[in-house]
Design an enzyme around this catalytic site. Structure first.
Site, mmCIF file in Angstrom:
data_model
loop_
_atom_site.group_PDB
_atom_site.id
_atom_site.type_symbol
_atom_site.label_atom_id
_atom_site.label_comp_id
_atom_site.label_asym_id
_atom_site.label_seq_id
_atom_site.Cartn_x
_atom_site.Cartn_y
_atom_site.Cartn_z
ATOM 1 N N LYS A 130 0.866 -1.190 0.000
ATOM 2 C CA LYS A 130 0.000 0.000 0.000
ATOM 3 C C LYS A 130 0.895 1.230 0.000
ATOM 4 C CE LYS A 130 -4.399 1.150 0.250
ATOM 5 N NZ LYS A 130 -5.626 0.488 -0.211
ATOM 6 N N ASP A 170 -7.105 4.520 -4.264
ATOM 7 C CA ASP A 170 -7.730 4.402 -2.939
ATOM 8 C C ASP A 170 -8.316 5.790 -2.686
ATOM 9 O OD1 ASP A 170 -7.832 2.519 -0.400
ATOM 10 O OD2 ASP A 170 -7.320 4.470 0.396
HETATM 11 P P1 NDP Z 1 -12.878 8.130 -2.448
HETATM 12 O O1 NDP Z 1 -11.791 9.122 -2.267
HETATM 13 O O2 NDP Z 1 -13.444 7.894 -3.795
HETATM 14 O O3 NDP Z 1 -14.096 8.462 -1.460
HETATM 15 C C1 NDP Z 1 -13.909 8.549 -0.095
HETATM 16 C C2 NDP Z 1 -15.220 8.978 0.533
HETATM 17 O O4 NDP Z 1 -15.105 8.863 1.941
HETATM 18 C C3 NDP Z 1 -15.560 10.435 0.251
HETATM 19 O O5 NDP Z 1 -16.949 10.610 0.254
HETATM 20 C C4 NDP Z 1 -14.911 11.141 1.439
HETATM 21 O O6 NDP Z 1 -15.495 12.400 1.750
HETATM 22 C C5 NDP Z 1 -15.166 10.160 2.549
HETATM 23 N N1 NDP Z 1 -14.101 10.273 3.553
HETATM 24 C C6 NDP Z 1 -12.774 10.107 3.350
HETATM 25 N N2 NDP Z 1 -12.091 10.335 4.476
HETATM 26 C C7 NDP Z 1 -13.020 10.652 5.403
HETATM 27 C C8 NDP Z 1 -12.942 10.988 6.768
HETATM 28 N N3 NDP Z 1 -11.762 11.051 7.406
HETATM 29 N N4 NDP Z 1 -14.114 11.230 7.420
HETATM 30 C C9 NDP Z 1 -15.299 11.161 6.779
HETATM 31 N N5 NDP Z 1 -15.425 10.849 5.470
HETATM 32 C C10 NDP Z 1 -14.301 10.605 4.805
HETATM 33 O O7 NDP Z 1 -12.275 6.758 -1.823
HETATM 34 P P2 NDP Z 1 -12.782 5.266 -2.054
HETATM 35 O O8 NDP Z 1 -14.250 5.245 -2.239
HETATM 36 O O9 NDP Z 1 -11.911 4.654 -3.071
HETATM 37 O O10 NDP Z 1 -12.396 4.601 -0.660
HETATM 38 C C11 NDP Z 1 -13.299 4.526 0.449
HETATM 39 C C12 NDP Z 1 -12.849 3.422 1.391
HETATM 40 O O11 NDP Z 1 -12.848 2.164 0.701
HETATM 41 C C13 NDP Z 1 -11.451 3.562 1.976
HETATM 42 O O12 NDP Z 1 -11.435 3.020 3.281
HETATM 43 C C14 NDP Z 1 -10.617 2.680 1.065
HETATM 44 O O13 NDP Z 1 -9.435 2.243 1.684
HETATM 45 C C15 NDP Z 1 -11.582 1.539 0.837
HETATM 46 N N6 NDP Z 1 -11.316 0.697 -0.324
HETATM 47 C C16 NDP Z 1 -11.253 1.255 -1.579
HETATM 48 C C17 NDP Z 1 -11.038 0.443 -2.665
HETATM 49 C C18 NDP Z 1 -11.083 0.967 -4.064
HETATM 50 O O14 NDP Z 1 -11.065 0.141 -4.994
HETATM 51 N N7 NDP Z 1 -11.178 2.259 -4.299
HETATM 52 C C19 NDP Z 1 -10.762 -1.008 -2.514
HETATM 53 C C20 NDP Z 1 -10.935 -1.490 -1.157
HETATM 54 C C21 NDP Z 1 -11.170 -0.638 -0.121
HETATM 55 P P3 NDP Z 1 -14.665 13.743 1.405
HETATM 56 O O15 NDP Z 1 -14.735 13.870 -0.083
HETATM 57 O O16 NDP Z 1 -15.413 14.803 2.148
HETATM 58 O O17 NDP Z 1 -13.279 13.533 1.918
#
Ligand code: NDP
Length: 449
Positions: A130, A170
């Site tokens: 990662k 991510d």
């Molecule tokens: P994105 O950046 O596309 O979206 C993240 C979302 O979560 C946004 O709506 C963001 O809001 C919110 N968010 C992020 N940090 C915080 C925080 N500290 N508090 C509250 N809301 C938060 O990321 P992903 O959708 O790709 O990832 C989301 C999760 O899924 C993560 O945990 C990631 O590790 C996990 N994941 C992702 C994969 C992938 O293929 N993308 C695979 C497996 C797991 P804002 O815009 O306001 O920050």
């Protein structure tokens, strides 16, 4: 109930804390795995003899680097870049890059550690790694993003490769960022090496379904957990936190499976729409206009926006945390259970605190931990690598079907392993042990390396 830490394993955990001071998310992720491994050492004393647990807790390589770049106003900016190459027993290191101001070594290591077991569960030839940076993409221009990505890749390129280490997206890293990084890698190396990054655009080596894969896969996993309980998504009220990549495609698949998602969020607050979330509107706001989720309530009369609100206070039968780590604490978990929640599927990595996990497990509801439930993303990245290797591209239906079968297999593997090791219905035990055994067997075969 979570098992107590085995007395042979506790000193290993204490040593992880001592050797990695201040990295609390990493400690949490290690604790969650190690506390379930006691019964494995009873069946496999050779794993203890060859110090498999100690070796798995120590990354093979950790890279930290300076990322200098010049912003739109001509000001010099400096960020820190990370890549933790955790374990390559099963294949090249594989795992995403996160761009978020909260990123530091402890976050990257927790994610990399989880990734080892998750990738093993997919049954595909991928190791765990990662990376990321404390760079904050929010409010930045496209030019800022491009210059940052270029500088980040100026260092990262020397550590990655299709047979070595294959990053993906991510939080904060999607198709746009992967494009900028791929372009820089290609320019520096003079190689059009599709398999070096996944999550690429569809007309330059990407795979159909990769964008949707984590969310779709998480919904498939919950569907499987519900089936075991002779139930389904049909007619269920659901809540999905976040509104990024994982959340959006979780919502889409839940709707296709007959559920109704009534709320989603971002770090500012949540929206509640009693008529069900209009996904096209969310996509317009988040994917195209890159605005805040509050804009949804301005466009829809049936919706309200709760600034700074806690999304878990909304009654639902299925909850799918899909934003970030530790977003459900013990109190939130108790509120969900009290309000009638019967299933949790973690799209995010480690979104539930240990107290929250205990509440779900004590209540006996279906709880699918991230390393199993969100493995569909990396599994489809591995399918992207397969297509790159044979210079082919598969159609949507075929690729989605492969994803569905992989998720069904992961579910079955976790379910059966939990039974075999005396914790029926405990997917945490099942996922940790099944993943650990796959990696350990490979490491054992390769000697002490
Ligand atoms: P994105 O950046 O596309 O979206 C993240 C979302 O979560 C946004 O709506 C963001 O809001 C919110 N968010 C992020 N940090 C915080 C925080 N500290 N508090 C509250 N809301 C938060 O990321 P992903 O959708 O790709 O990832 C989301 C999760 O899924 C993560 O945990 C990631 O590790 C996990 N994941 C992702 C994969 C992938 O293929 N993308 C695979 C497996 C797991 P804002 O815009 O306001 O920050």
């Amino acid at each position: 109930m979570s098992p107590a830490m085995d007395e042979k394993i506790d000193p290993i955990y204490q040593s992880v804390i001592a050797r990695n001071p201040g990295e609390k998310e990493f400690h949490q992720a290690v604790h969650e795995v190690l506390e379930t491994l006691g019964p494995v050492l009873v069946k496999h004393p050779e794993f203890a003899h060859y110090k498999l647990i100690e070796r798995i807790c120590e990354p093979e390589r950790q890279i930290i680097f300076r990322v200098p770049w010049v912003d739109t106003h001509g000001k010099v900016q400096i960020n820190r870049g990370f890549r933790v190459e955790f374990n390559s027993a099963l294949g090249p290191y594989k795992g995403g890059l996160r761009f978020h101001p909260s990123v530091y070594l402890g976050i990257v290591k927790f994610l990399g550690f989880e990734q080892i077991f998750k990738n093993a569960l997919t049954g595909l030839p991928i190791g765990g790694g990662k990376g990321g940076s404390d760079f904050d993409p929010k409010g930045k221009t496209d030019g800022d993003i491009m210059r940052f990505c270029q500088s980040f890749m100026m260092e990262l390129y020397r550590h990655i490769g299709e047979h070595t280490d294959v990053p993906a997206g991510d939080i904060g890293v999607g198709g746009r960022e992967i494009g900028f990084m791929f372009g820089t890698y290609k320019r520096i190396t003079n190689r059009w090496e599709a398999g070096v990054l996944t999550g690429k655009g569809l007309n330059w080596g990407g795979s159909l379904v990769r964008t949707e894969a984590t969310g779709y896969g998480a919904a498939f996993f919950v569907d499987e957990m519900l089936k075991v309980r002779k139930d389904s998504f049909d007619g269920k009220t659901c809540v999905v936190s976040g509104s990024g990549n994982v959340a959006i495609y979780t919502i889409e698949k839940i709707h296709q499976l007959g559920g109704k998602v009534v709320a989603c969020s971002d770090s500012g607050g949540y929206i509640y729409d009693k008529n069900g979330i209009d996904l096209e509107l969310v996509q317009q706001i988040k994917e195209i206009e890159r605005r805040r989720i509050s804009a949804y309530a301005e466009e829809r009369k049936s919706a309200k926006y709760v600034d700074g609100g806690n999304i878990w206070e909304i009654p639902c039968q299925v909850a799918m945390p899909s934003a970030t780590q530790n977003e459900i604490n013990g109190k939130d978990a108790a509120m969900l259970v009290k309000n009638g929640c019967i299933a949790i599927g973690e799209g995010a990595n480690m979104p539930t605190t240990p107290e929250g996990v205990k509440v779900f497990q004590d209540a006996g509801i279906a709880y699918g931990p991230g390393k199993a439930a969100n493995a569909g993303g990396v599994a489809t990245s591995a399918l992207e690598m397969q297509q790159n290797a044979i210079r082919d591209s598969w159609d949507f239906e075929y690729t989605e079907n492969r994803l569905r079968i992989i998720m069904q297999n992961i579910h079955r593997d976790c379910y059966e392993t939990a039974e075999e090791y005396g914790s029926p219905g405990n997917y945490v035990v099942g996922a940790n042990i099944a993943g650990f055994i796959k990696v350990s067997r490979a490491m054992l075969a390769m000697g002490v390396v």
